[in-house]
Motif scaffolding. Structure first.
Motif, PDB file in Angstrom:
ATOM      1  N   THR A   1       0.811  -1.219   0.000  1.00  0.00           N
ATOM      2  CA  THR A   1       0.000   0.000   0.000  1.00  0.00           C
ATOM      3  C   THR A   1       0.843   1.267   0.000  1.00  0.00           C
ATOM      4  O   THR A   1       0.347   2.335   0.363  1.00  0.00           O
ATOM      5  CB  THR A   1      -0.937   0.020   1.236  1.00  0.00           C
ATOM      6  OG1 THR A   1      -0.132  -0.054   2.434  1.00  0.00           O
ATOM      7  CG2 THR A   1      -1.918  -1.132   1.207  1.00  0.00           C
TER       8      THR A   1
ATOM      9  N   LEU B   1      -0.571   4.349  -1.642  1.00  0.00           N
ATOM     10  CA  LEU B   1      -1.713   4.861  -0.900  1.00  0.00           C
ATOM     11  C   LEU B   1      -1.259   5.606   0.351  1.00  0.00           C
ATOM     12  O   LEU B   1      -1.794   6.676   0.676  1.00  0.00           O
ATOM     13  CB  LEU B   1      -2.632   3.696  -0.527  1.00  0.00           C
ATOM     14  CG  LEU B   1      -3.928   4.007   0.211  1.00  0.00           C
ATOM     15  CD1 LEU B   1      -4.774   5.011  -0.555  1.00  0.00           C
ATOM     16  CD2 LEU B   1      -4.710   2.713   0.428  1.00  0.00           C
TER      17      LEU B   1
ATOM     18  N   CYS C   1      -7.148   0.930   4.656  1.00  0.00           N
ATOM     19  CA  CYS C   1      -6.262   2.046   4.281  1.00  0.00           C
ATOM     20  C   CYS C   1      -6.958   2.976   3.298  1.00  0.00           C
ATOM     21  O   CYS C   1      -6.813   4.208   3.383  1.00  0.00           O
ATOM     22  CB  CYS C   1      -4.962   1.518   3.674  1.00  0.00           C
ATOM     23  SG  CYS C   1      -3.834   0.738   4.851  1.00  0.00           S
ATOM     24  N   GLU C   2      -7.718   2.399   2.376  1.00  0.00           N
ATOM     25  CA  GLU C   2      -8.478   3.232   1.444  1.00  0.00           C
ATOM     26  C   GLU C   2      -9.510   4.072   2.190  1.00  0.00           C
ATOM     27  O   GLU C   2      -9.709   5.255   1.887  1.00  0.00           O
ATOM     28  CB  GLU C   2      -9.162   2.343   0.400  1.00  0.00           C
ATOM     29  CG  GLU C   2      -8.189   1.690  -0.557  1.00  0.00           C
ATOM     30  CD  GLU C   2      -8.857   0.713  -1.500  1.00  0.00           C
ATOM     31  OE1 GLU C   2      -8.487   0.686  -2.681  1.00  0.00           O
ATOM     32  OE2 GLU C   2      -9.754  -0.039  -1.049  1.00  0.00           O
TER      33      GLU C   2
ATOM     34  N   TRP D   1      -7.903   7.137   3.773  1.00  0.00           N
ATOM     35  CA  TRP D   1      -7.758   8.235   2.801  1.00  0.00           C
ATOM     36  C   TRP D   1      -9.108   8.902   2.560  1.00  0.00           C
ATOM     37  O   TRP D   1      -9.217  10.135   2.557  1.00  0.00           O
ATOM     38  CB  TRP D   1      -7.196   7.715   1.478  1.00  0.00           C
ATOM     39  CG  TRP D   1      -6.945   8.801   0.475  1.00  0.00           C
ATOM     40  CD1 TRP D   1      -5.776   9.473   0.254  1.00  0.00           C
ATOM     41  CD2 TRP D   1      -7.900   9.355  -0.463  1.00  0.00           C
ATOM     42  NE1 TRP D   1      -5.944  10.414  -0.747  1.00  0.00           N
ATOM     43  CE2 TRP D   1      -7.221  10.369  -1.201  1.00  0.00           C
ATOM     44  CE3 TRP D   1      -9.235   9.099  -0.742  1.00  0.00           C
ATOM     45  CZ2 TRP D   1      -7.859  11.103  -2.199  1.00  0.00           C
ATOM     46  CZ3 TRP D   1      -9.874   9.845  -1.734  1.00  0.00           C
ATOM     47  CH2 TRP D   1      -9.182  10.825  -2.446  1.00  0.00           C
TER      48      TRP D   1
END
Length: 231
Positions: A12, A15, A209-210, A213
């Motif tokens: 990631t 990201l 994690c997305e 964000w």
């Protein structure tokens, strides 16, 4: 072979960099983030922490290692009690009353992230759940320490930054230890998991994690429901 957490972080890396470079976190680091955006973020985060705390409590009850039980149970308490106290101090500092807080509707991103963690807690096993919970610890510490690094490199002590207390909370040694404890629990879960479970763990880590964000992006945009005018 590298542990699961190191592999997941490398998976990631783009990201994680995007999180650091997001305007919300850039302006937070500079102290120029608008009060309205930070208030919106605080309202969402206060609601998110309730769901996060419940998911942590589920992890505590399912932990196969008794040594991890007090960590997840303690983290659940921290999420609901200690971090909410930090929020309330900001509510007072930024003049956000209970009435003003109630007027800020829960955003689509906040509801989605919270619902996702609770769904994982109810439908997946312990390894998948702890992998989904880890980013909230790790990504926040990554943001906090990166901001302190920026301040050190620029010679800025952050003393005039109205958001310095937030930065210090997630960059301090105590929070760093919590991150390492959570990572160790995830690595142990992955070490005894089969390949299919590890794949699901990675998928949940990436998705969380997305959502991290998206949470900051939502606050920066003051995200509203696109269907509000249809109510």
């Amino acid at each position: 072979m590298a542990g699961f957490c190191n592999q997941a972080w490398q998976h990631t890396v783009k990201l994680q960099q995007a999180v650091l470079e997001h305007p919300f976190n850039k302006e937070l680091a500079e102290g120029s983030l608008s009060r309205e955006r930070f208030q919106f973020y605080l309202a969402q985060d206060a609601r998110y922490l309730v769901g996060f705390g419940r998911a942590l409590a589920v992890a505590a009850t399912r932990s196969p290692d008794p040594a991890d039980l007090p960590f997840f149970a303690g983290a659940a308490r921290e999420a609901v009690v200690v971090e909410r106290e930090l929020h309330e101090s900001y509510f007072r500092r930024f003049g956000l009353s209970q009435e003003g807080l109630d007027a800020i509707e829960t955003s689509p991103a906040c509801l989605a992230y919270t619902s996702y963690l609770l769904a994982v807690a109810q439908t997946e096993g312990y390894p998948e759940l702890v992998a989904a919970l880890l980013p909230c610890f790790w990504v926040y510490h990554h943001v906090g320490t990166d901001i302190l690094r920026q301040h050190a490199e620029s010679g800025n002590t952050g003393g005039e930054n109205p958001y310095q207390a937030w930065i210090d909370t997630y960059a301090d040694d105590e929070f760093a230890q919590a991150v390492e404890t959570c990572k160790a629990a995830v690595d142990r879960a992955a070490a005894t998991a089969d390949a299919a479970t590890r794949d699901r763990m990675l998928a949940h880590f990436v998705r969380a994690c997305e959502y991290e964000w998206m949470f900051w992006d939502s606050a920066y945009r003051l995200e509203a429901w696109p269907t509000t005018h249809l109510r």
